[in-house]
Design a protein around this motif. Structure first.
Motif, PDB file in Angstrom:
ATOM      1  N   TYR A 190       0.975   2.796  11.441  1.00 19.77           N
ATOM      2  CA  TYR A 190       0.355   1.807  12.343  1.00 19.77           C
ATOM      3  C   TYR A 190      -0.146   0.572  11.611  1.00 19.77           C
ATOM      4  CZ  TYR A 190      -3.415   4.699  10.528  1.00 19.77           C
ATOM      5  OH  TYR A 190      -4.225   5.417   9.696  1.00 19.77           O
ATOM      6  N   CYS A 191      -0.007   0.534  10.295  1.00 24.27           N
ATOM      7  CA  CYS A 191      -0.684  -0.492   9.496  1.00 24.27           C
ATOM      8  C   CYS A 191      -0.306  -1.916   9.905  1.00 24.27           C
ATOM      9  CB  CYS A 191      -0.354  -0.307   8.023  1.00 24.27           C
ATOM     10  SG  CYS A 191      -1.220  -1.501   6.994  1.00 24.27           S
ATOM     11  N   ALA A 219      -6.315  -5.689   3.331  1.00 18.61           N
ATOM     12  CA  ALA A 219      -4.854  -5.663   3.486  1.00 18.61           C
ATOM     13  C   ALA A 219      -4.176  -4.697   2.520  1.00 18.61           C
ATOM     14  CB  ALA A 219      -4.288  -7.067   3.295  1.00 18.61           C
ATOM     15  N   THR A 220      -4.960  -3.805   1.939  1.00 10.91           N
ATOM     16  CA  THR A 220      -4.426  -2.766   1.070  1.00 10.91           C
ATOM     17  C   THR A 220      -5.490  -1.683   1.003  1.00 10.91           C
ATOM     18  OG1 THR A 220      -3.415  -2.358  -1.100  1.00 10.91           O
ATOM     19  CG2 THR A 220      -5.394  -3.711  -1.080  1.00 10.91           C
ATOM     20  N   ASP A 221      -5.221  -0.621   0.233  1.00  7.39           N
ATOM     21  CA  ASP A 221      -6.284   0.374   0.056  1.00  7.39           C
ATOM     22  C   ASP A 221      -6.668   0.406  -1.430  1.00  7.39           C
ATOM     23  OD1 ASP A 221      -7.243   3.165   1.799  1.00  7.39           O
ATOM     24  OD2 ASP A 221      -7.727   2.950  -0.320  1.00  7.39           O
ATOM     25  N   ARG A 238      -8.968   5.102   2.657  1.00  7.50           N
ATOM     26  CA  ARG A 238      -8.532   6.423   3.121  1.00  7.50           C
ATOM     27  C   ARG A 238      -8.374   7.344   1.909  1.00  7.50           C
ATOM     28  NH1 ARG A 238      -7.209   3.028   6.833  1.00  7.50           N
ATOM     29  NH2 ARG A 238      -6.588   3.606   8.956  1.00  7.50           N
ATOM     30  N   CYS A 241       0.837  -1.203   0.000  1.00 12.24           N
ATOM     31  CA  CYS A 241       0.000   0.000   0.000  1.00 12.24           C
ATOM     32  C   CYS A 241       0.866   1.244   0.000  1.00 12.24           C
ATOM     33  CB  CYS A 241      -0.918  -0.002   1.230  1.00 12.24           C
ATOM     34  SG  CYS A 241      -2.077   1.383   1.213  1.00 12.24           S
ATOM     35  N   PHE A 254       0.023   4.153   0.701  1.00  8.79           N
ATOM     36  CA  PHE A 254      -0.273   5.110   1.764  1.00  8.79           C
ATOM     37  C   PHE A 254       0.708   4.949   2.934  1.00  8.79           C
ATOM     38  CE2 PHE A 254      -5.003   5.672   0.488  1.00  8.79           C
ATOM     39  CZ  PHE A 254      -4.670   6.756  -0.301  1.00  8.79           C
ATOM     40  N   GLY A 255       1.131   3.709   3.180  1.00 10.54           N
ATOM     41  CA  GLY A 255       2.206   3.470   4.152  1.00 10.54           C
ATOM     42  C   GLY A 255       1.966   4.004   5.550  1.00 10.54           C
ATOM     43  N   CYS A 256       0.786   3.789   6.098  1.00  7.61           N
ATOM     44  CA  CYS A 256       0.495   4.296   7.450  1.00  7.61           C
ATOM     45  C   CYS A 256       1.423   3.631   8.476  1.00  7.61           C
ATOM     46  CB  CYS A 256      -0.953   4.010   7.817  1.00  7.61           C
ATOM     47  SG  CYS A 256      -2.121   4.653   6.601  1.00  7.61           S
ATOM     48  N   TRP A 293       7.361  -1.729   4.106  1.00 13.34           N
ATOM     49  CA  TRP A 293       5.930  -1.467   3.900  1.00 13.34           C
ATOM     50  C   TRP A 293       5.687   0.017   3.590  1.00 13.34           C
ATOM     51  CZ3 TRP A 293       1.835  -4.373   3.036  1.00 13.34           C
ATOM     52  CH2 TRP A 293       0.565  -3.791   3.154  1.00 13.34           C
TER      53      TRP A 293
HETATM   54  S1  SF4 Z   1      -3.673  -0.759   4.065  1.00 10.57           S
HETATM   55 FE1  SF4 Z   1      -4.824   0.876   5.082  1.00 10.57          FE
HETATM   56  S2  SF4 Z   1      -3.815   1.172   7.055  1.00 10.57           S
HETATM   57 FE2  SF4 Z   1      -2.411  -0.008   5.732  1.00 10.57          FE
HETATM   58  S3  SF4 Z   1      -1.073   1.515   4.788  1.00 10.57           S
HETATM   59 FE3  SF4 Z   1      -2.785   1.181   3.408  1.00 10.57          FE
HETATM   60  S4  SF4 Z   1      -4.322   2.738   3.950  1.00 10.57           S
HETATM   61 FE4  SF4 Z   1      -2.857   2.611   5.626  1.00 10.57          FE
END
Ligand code: SF4
Length: 283
Positions: A59-60, A105-107, A140, A53, A55-57, A75
């Motif tokens: 906390y993911c 498990a992804t966005d 997101r 992903c 977005f790489g949050c 990640w």
């Molecule tokens: S899968 Fe969701 S929580 Fe994980 S990095 Fe992507 S947007 Fe963020």
């Protein structure tokens, strides 16, 4: 195209910070629907158009599902686009009425989706007569508003938008690759205005600047459900859990479980239906 690697050298126009800078590789997946289990109780399948992903949050916990330490540690910097996702979904003959969660498990609306449109292709397949599943979209990404035309054609659908804080400064520390809070709120308003049910997910809740103002902003968006929660945590070895990076940022910001509880109570004064439990149920 399998295995081809392309890197978006410059962030996509209009996207903030790090968005669009993950290395993206095209792959052929063996399957596109995964039998739902665990926290996806009530669903038939989860559907992940991508691995990884952009977005790489911080906390993911999806990063814990990776099969190598390298993929876990990097990640957020890599994405695999499932180039045959639509083909695989089209081959599924009994899609009608199946309860699908997209994605676990992804966005589905991360930056690369604007270029390759795999999620849009999947929706085009789902709207066909006799194939309509019951779909929950979890994202997101404000890009979800692009697909309102297709989402409106699904009889059972809901869009869950994660908006975890009211502070873009906090957001940049935990979600450096994600769009601003206002862009996410605006996308959610557009989805809602199109008659599509929505959930606001304050998950995981991050430090808030002004809980009362945030609660009122959320309330005014006209959401159908709202859910909030603390960081996902497991004491079991090898189990999916919040990444250390996020715990360190939380500690630096003084964001503790006690603070979370206090903030949750403040929000509930204005959002009594927060955590009614239906935000993650199938559509
Ligand atoms: S899968 Fe969701 S929580 Fe994980 S990095 Fe992507 S947007 Fe963020």
């Amino acid at each position: 195209m399998q295995g081809s690697l392309f890197v978006l050298e410059e962030p996509t126009q209009g996207l903030p910070e790090r968005q669009g800078q993950a290395a993206v590789r095209s792959i052929r997946a063996r399957q596109i629907l995964t039998r739902a289990n665990g926290s996806l109780e009530g669903y038939d399948y989860s559907l992940n158009p991508y691995s990884g992903c952009g977005f790489g949050c911080a906390y993911c916990f999806a990063s814990f599902f990776q099969d190598s330490q390298d993929r876990f540690e990097s990640w957020g910097s890599w994405v695999e686009a499932k180039e045959n996702a639509v083909e695989l979904l089209r081959a599924k003959k009994d899609l009608l009425g199946k309860k699908i969660f997209m994605s676990s498990a992804t966005d589905p609306y991360q930056p690369i989706e604007a270029k390759c449109g795999i999620t849009r292709g999947l929706l085009e397949t789902m709207v066909e007569p006799g194939r309509q599943p019951r779909l929950v979209v979890q994202t997101r990404g404000p890009l979800v508003a692009r697909d309102i035309d297709l989402l409106k054609r699904l009889k059972y659908v809901r869009v869950n938008m994660s908006i975890t804080t009211d502070s873009d400064e906090v957001r940049k520390q935990f979600e450096p690759g994600c769009a601003s809070i206002e862009r996410r709120l605006e996308a959610l308003r557009q989805v809602k205005a199109a008659g599509i049910p929505t959930t606001i997910c304050i998950l995981p809740m991050l430090p808030l600047e002004d809980p009362e103002r945030f609660a009122k902003t959320i309330r005014d968006s006209g959401f159908d459900f709202a859910a909030a929660g603390w960081f996902h945590h497991s004491d079991r070895a090898f189990a999916a859990s919040t990444r250390d990076t996020a715990w360190k940022v939380a500690e630096r910001l003084g964001w503790t479980r006690t603070e979370y509880q206090r903030t949750l109570t403040a929000l509930q004064r204005y959002l009594p239906s927060l955590n009614c439990g239906r935000g993650f149920a199938p559509a």
